[in-house]
Design a protein around this motif. Structure first.
Motif, mmCIF file in Angstrom:
data_model
loop_
_atom_site.group_PDB
_atom_site.id
_atom_site.type_symbol
_atom_site.label_atom_id
_atom_site.label_comp_id
_atom_site.label_asym_id
_atom_site.label_seq_id
_atom_site.Cartn_x
_atom_site.Cartn_y
_atom_site.Cartn_z
ATOM 1 N N MET A 1 -10.077 11.091 2.687
ATOM 2 C CA MET A 1 -9.501 9.787 3.016
ATOM 3 C C MET A 1 -10.545 8.688 3.181
ATOM 4 S SD MET A 1 -6.785 8.913 5.982
ATOM 5 C CE MET A 1 -7.726 8.207 7.302
ATOM 6 N N ASN A 2 -11.593 8.985 3.950
ATOM 7 C CA ASN A 2 -12.596 7.955 4.183
ATOM 8 C C ASN A 2 -13.291 7.546 2.902
ATOM 9 O OD1 ASN A 2 -13.715 6.551 6.580
ATOM 10 N ND2 ASN A 2 -13.010 8.444 7.509
ATOM 11 N N LEU A 3 -13.555 8.525 2.058
ATOM 12 C CA LEU A 3 -14.199 8.213 0.780
ATOM 13 C C LEU A 3 -13.264 7.362 -0.080
ATOM 14 C CD1 LEU A 3 -16.374 8.434 -1.296
ATOM 15 C CD2 LEU A 3 -15.512 10.657 -1.941
ATOM 16 N N ALA A 4 -11.971 7.695 -0.054
ATOM 17 C CA ALA A 4 -11.007 6.928 -0.851
ATOM 18 C C ALA A 4 -11.044 5.459 -0.448
ATOM 19 C CB ALA A 4 -9.605 7.500 -0.671
ATOM 20 N N GLY B 1 -13.674 -0.595 0.131
ATOM 21 C CA GLY B 1 -15.073 -0.768 0.526
ATOM 22 C C GLY B 1 -15.904 -1.317 -0.616
ATOM 23 N N GLU B 2 -15.696 -0.756 -1.800
ATOM 24 C CA GLU B 2 -16.461 -1.204 -2.962
ATOM 25 C C GLU B 2 -16.187 -2.689 -3.250
ATOM 26 O OE1 GLU B 2 -18.745 0.525 -5.806
ATOM 27 O OE2 GLU B 2 -16.947 1.101 -6.896
ATOM 28 N N ARG B 3 -14.937 -3.070 -3.092
ATOM 29 C CA ARG B 3 -14.605 -4.470 -3.335
ATOM 30 C C ARG B 3 -15.233 -5.360 -2.268
ATOM 31 N NH1 ARG B 3 -8.638 -5.192 -3.952
ATOM 32 N NH2 ARG B 3 -8.647 -4.692 -1.759
ATOM 33 N N PHE C 1 -5.012 4.347 -4.508
ATOM 34 C CA PHE C 1 -4.010 3.340 -4.871
ATOM 35 C C PHE C 1 -3.671 2.468 -3.658
ATOM 36 C CE2 PHE C 1 0.292 1.810 -5.638
ATOM 37 C CZ PHE C 1 0.228 1.413 -6.965
ATOM 38 N N VAL C 2 -3.372 3.127 -2.561
ATOM 39 C CA VAL C 2 -2.990 2.376 -1.362
ATOM 40 C C VAL C 2 -4.157 1.517 -0.864
ATOM 41 C CG1 VAL C 2 -2.291 2.607 1.046
ATOM 42 C CG2 VAL C 2 -1.244 4.041 -0.693
ATOM 43 N N SER C 3 -5.381 2.071 -0.936
ATOM 44 C CA SER C 3 -6.532 1.306 -0.445
ATOM 45 C C SER C 3 -6.785 0.069 -1.286
ATOM 46 C CB SER C 3 -7.798 2.165 -0.466
ATOM 47 O OG SER C 3 -7.570 3.361 0.187
ATOM 48 N N PHE C 4 -6.544 0.180 -2.588
ATOM 49 C CA PHE C 4 -6.748 -1.005 -3.428
ATOM 50 C C PHE C 4 -5.683 -2.058 -3.164
ATOM 51 C CE2 PHE C 4 -9.744 0.904 -6.640
ATOM 52 C CZ PHE C 4 -10.684 -0.083 -6.491
ATOM 53 N N MET C 5 -4.506 -1.601 -2.725
ATOM 54 C CA MET C 5 -3.459 -2.580 -2.426
ATOM 55 C C MET C 5 -3.815 -3.384 -1.186
ATOM 56 S SD MET C 5 0.217 -1.388 -3.521
ATOM 57 C CE MET C 5 0.621 -0.365 -2.150
ATOM 58 N N ALA C 6 -4.548 -2.761 -0.285
ATOM 59 C CA ALA C 6 -4.938 -3.463 0.933
ATOM 60 C C ALA C 6 -6.024 -4.476 0.600
ATOM 61 C CB ALA C 6 -5.457 -2.462 1.950
ATOM 62 N N LYS C 7 -6.111 -5.520 1.420
ATOM 63 C CA LYS C 7 -7.092 -6.561 1.128
ATOM 64 C C LYS C 7 -8.471 -6.218 1.693
ATOM 65 C CE LYS C 7 -4.663 -10.643 -0.152
ATOM 66 N NZ LYS C 7 -3.330 -10.063 -0.287
ATOM 67 N N ALA D 1 -6.829 -1.154 4.811
ATOM 68 C CA ALA D 1 -6.635 0.102 4.083
ATOM 69 C C ALA D 1 -6.537 1.269 5.062
ATOM 70 C CB ALA D 1 -7.786 0.321 3.111
ATOM 71 N N GLN D 2 -7.373 1.237 6.098
ATOM 72 C CA GLN D 2 -7.336 2.325 7.076
ATOM 73 C C GLN D 2 -5.974 2.420 7.740
ATOM 74 O OE1 GLN D 2 -10.835 1.386 9.400
ATOM 75 N NE2 GLN D 2 -11.701 3.369 8.915
ATOM 76 N N SER D 3 -5.413 1.267 8.112
ATOM 77 C CA SER D 3 -4.132 1.356 8.819
ATOM 78 C C SER D 3 -3.020 1.751 7.853
ATOM 79 C CB SER D 3 -3.814 0.057 9.564
ATOM 80 O OG SER D 3 -4.185 -1.042 8.815
ATOM 81 N N TYR D 4 -3.086 1.283 6.584
ATOM 82 C CA TYR D 4 -2.056 1.704 5.615
ATOM 83 C C TYR D 4 -2.103 3.210 5.419
ATOM 84 C CZ TYR D 4 -1.124 -3.075 4.022
ATOM 85 O OH TYR D 4 -0.767 -4.372 3.948
ATOM 86 N N LEU D 5 -3.325 3.741 5.268
ATOM 87 C CA LEU D 5 -3.451 5.157 4.942
ATOM 88 C C LEU D 5 -2.957 6.041 6.078
ATOM 89 C CD1 LEU D 5 -6.602 5.917 2.853
ATOM 90 C CD2 LEU D 5 -4.219 5.880 2.236
ATOM 91 N N THR D 6 -3.167 5.570 7.304
ATOM 92 C CA THR D 6 -2.675 6.339 8.443
ATOM 93 C C THR D 6 -1.164 6.504 8.331
ATOM 94 O OG1 THR D 6 -4.346 5.120 9.631
ATOM 95 C CG2 THR D 6 -2.953 6.551 10.921
ATOM 96 N N ILE D 7 -0.504 5.430 7.878
ATOM 97 C CA ILE D 7 0.949 5.512 7.713
ATOM 98 C C ILE D 7 1.302 6.458 6.565
ATOM 99 C CG2 ILE D 7 3.028 4.180 7.186
ATOM 100 C CD1 ILE D 7 1.515 1.748 8.398
ATOM 101 N N VAL D 8 0.549 6.337 5.464
ATOM 102 C CA VAL D 8 0.830 7.179 4.300
ATOM 103 C C VAL D 8 0.672 8.663 4.650
ATOM 104 C CG1 VAL D 8 -0.003 7.807 2.009
ATOM 105 C CG2 VAL D 8 0.277 5.421 2.622
ATOM 106 N N LEU D 9 -0.286 8.966 5.521
ATOM 107 C CA LEU D 9 -0.550 10.363 5.885
ATOM 108 C C LEU D 9 0.625 11.021 6.599
ATOM 109 C CD1 LEU D 9 -4.230 10.627 7.077
ATOM 110 C CD2 LEU D 9 -3.148 11.656 5.107
#
Lengths: 244, 380
Positions: free
Chosen positions: B190-193, B199-201, B285-291, B296-304
């Motif tokens: 998850m963190n790497l994603a 992060g890259e952006r 996918f979800v992380s790229f949707m986040a700004k 992204a961290q909070s979105y992914l917590t929900i996705v999990l």
């Protein structure tokens, strides 16, 4: 050679590019001079195919960027603003990574990285991670990334921002060397001195359009002023957003 | 294309391996979870096999020394009022208890407790059962004394034949353990994603990457590979730690053994590959949707929560017929069958793995399109 033909691009409510056309020749340093918000970065991003123009086209070595982006990008090196370093990689890893992306194999990439590290006198920091680098060290690493695969055309977005005198001099020397080797160097700037000191051709931009083109001397003659600064202010009609 | 993907993936992995946050997230989970589970199982087994003594207040003990002794043997003791462990249960033996017992009549014993208190319910039930069986015992003796076979008052004798095998009895517990393993796939990458996308952006290297001759497809594939590799490494690690940690639990006290065999580990890794690919593409996918990184961290917590929910349902056997065809739960049920020594439902496993891969593919194609959008690349 980089040429831009009649580019239009609207971002949000702003007409960022408004019928922009110019050509940057090989063996010349071409400066894209304009106040903040003139559309310089938008223009450069369009040349890299990162932004799609609403109409018009950008060509690199005669290759249309929108039609064959990979081939066009192969001919380009970018010194971006901001740099986009990978803080956890060393300059050597960073530079050879980008060399490999441009089609060199691992061995060639390592050799090319070694050469550019030597040329830019990066040896002392080449194996340290980029985290904590000074602005000058970052600049050199980013520049090495742009020229490691020896692209015919090099584009620099605001290259001297945040650099001290020594680093600026190194950069200018590098750009002149590249020009003398026959490369096409295109850079954007809003710093007058830099453009005057470096450029063979200046393209003055304002509000997404070319306002005037010519060598610094020609621009002065055209406007009847002694200094490029005065000429520039007259050309764009305001002195807002320019650094002397 | 292959060369570029290898170059990109190698860079991603090298970068990630040096990122403490990405590595630690997987490590903590993979090492910590089996140990926590172990501790949990040990406590659970301890409670199941040797119920601890409970202390209650017994009034008028002297009237019924035999009953008190019987309760004492069953682990129900009288405690003094200042005893910290004492339960709020009072057993009062009535004053005419000895007389009535002697006459062969019904003697009264009063049990006082708050039955709505959940903490006491188990103890109350246990005490009631103990009293019941004592009553039966005395009753039988009375019948024998009168020359009657006590079986007369027990018309039904219930015989329970437990058909569960030793390993299948451990199934629910192992179901939980398998769930923690599948979840490792989601946690470890998850963190790497997030780092490789949002992060890259945020570090502005995404635009630089795309300004080189790299197609968005190559970029997406390499990122998914890197995240999947991390996810599978997390899975391998948790399997290894589990293998050793679970031998510490005294399973034999429950009458079965749980053994994480090399075959099981291999099967788990194979089954984990499609899950890892799906988890990776979904998370990127979800992380790229986040700004931003934080968003992204909070979105992914929900996705999990989604795989968590599905997996939990499979563990507790809610709608098992539907769940065995679905991603995550299908694989989990197949692995549970393997562990219980039953036949693996191959068709279901194949369908759920195919669905898993299909979701991964859709996400990857979505990502490829997304990265062509200037809005996504520049976070506009």
């Amino acid at each position: 050679m980089i040429s831009v033909n009649d580019l239009y691009k609207r971002i949000g409510d702003v007409q960022a590019l408004d019928g922009l056309s110019f050509t940057a020749e090989d063996g010349q340093i071409t400066g894209l001079l304009g106040p903040n918000g003139a559309g310089k970065t938008t223009c450069l991003r369009t040349v890299f195919g990162l932004l799609k123009p609403d109409s018009g086209s950008a060509e690199v070595e005669g290759i249309n960027v929108a039609v064959s982006p990979q081939e066009a990008k192969q001919q380009l090196g970018l010194f971006p603003d901001p740099f986009g370093l990978y803080e956890r990689l060393t300059p050597r890893e960073y530079i050879s990574f980008f060399a490999e992306l441009n089609g060199l194999n691992r061995k060639e990439a390592k050799a090319a990285a070694e050469k550019v590290i030597h040329d830019l006198r990066l040896d002392d920091i080449a194996d340290r991670r980029c985290k904590g680098f000074s602005q000058g060290q970052r600049m050199k690493t980013a520049l090495a990334q742009a020229i490691v695969h020896r692209p015919r055309n090099i584009i620099l977005d605001e290259p001297t921002r945040g650099l001290d005198v020594m680093s600026t001099r190194v950069l200018r020397g590098m750009l002149k060397d590249l020009r003398d080797q026959g490369h096409c160097v295109l850079f954007s700037s809003h710093v007058m001195q830099e453009v005057a000191a470096l450029c063979d051709q200046v393209i003055v931009m304002a509000n997404g359009k070319v306002v005037a083109t010519g060598s610094p001397a020609e621009l002065c003659a055209q406007t009847g002023h002694d200094s490029l600064e005065e000429a520039f202010i007259q050309l764009i009609g305001t002195d807002e957003g320019i650094a002397a | 294309m292959i060369n570029k993907i290898i170059t990109l993936a190698r860079k991603e992995l090298k970068d990630a391996a040096r990122d403490k946050r990405s590595v630690m997230a997987g490590l903590y989970y993979a090492i910590g979870t089996p140990l926590v589970m172990c501790g949990l199982f040990m406590v659970l087994i301890g409670q199941l096999t040797s119920p601890e003594d409970i202390k209650i207040t017994i009034n008028n003990q002297d009237y019924a020394p035999d009953l008190v002794r019987y309760l004492g043997n069953e682990g129900v003791l009288h405690g003094e009022a200042d005893d910290p462990d004492i339960k709020e249960i009072t057993l009062t033996i009535s004053e005419d208890y000895p007389a009535q017992m002697a006459k062969g009549q019904q003697a009264v014993v009063i049990l006082q407790a708050d039955k709505s208190n959940e903490k006491l319910q188990k103890s109350i039930r246990r005490l009631e059962q103990n009293l019941q069986s004592y009553s039966m015992e005395v009753g039988s003796l009375r019948l024998i004394a009168r020359g009657i076979d006590p079986r007369v008052v027990q018309p039904i004798k219930l015989k329970v034949e437990d058909q569960s095998t030793a390993t299948s009895r451990g199934g629910v517990i192992l179901g939980l353990a398998i769930f923690t393993m599948i979840y490792a796939v989601f946690i470890s990458g998850m963190n790497l994603a997030i780092d490789t996308s949002a992060g890259e952006r945020e570090r502005n290297s995404l635009a630089l990457l795309l300004s080189h001759p790299v197609s968005t497809r190559e970029l997406v594939i390499s990122k998914i590979i890197a995240v999947s590799v991390f996810a599978l490494l997390g899975l391998a690690l948790i399997l290894l730690v589990s293998k050793f940690a679970y031998t510490l639990v005294p399973w034999q006290e429950l009458g079965f053994s749980i053994n994480i065999s090399p075959e099981f580990m291999l099967a788990m890794l194979l089954v984990g590959i499609p899950v890892a690919l799906m988890a990776a593409s979904l998370q990127i996918f979800v992380s790229f949707m986040a700004k931003t990184f934080k968003e992204a961290q909070s979105y992914l917590t929900i996705v999990l929560i989604v795989p968590l929910g599905i997996s939990m349902m499979a563990t507790y056997e809610i709608a098992p017929d539907t769940l065995q065809w679905l991603p995550v739960s299908g694989q989990q049920q197949a692995m549970m069958a393997l562990v219980k020594g039953r036949e693996i439902p191959m068709l279901q496993l194949l369908v759920s793995s195919a669905t898993t891969l299909f979701i991964a593919l859709v996400m990857a194609l979505g990502l490829e399109r997304m990265l062509k959008s200037e809005k996504v690349v520049f976070g506009l």
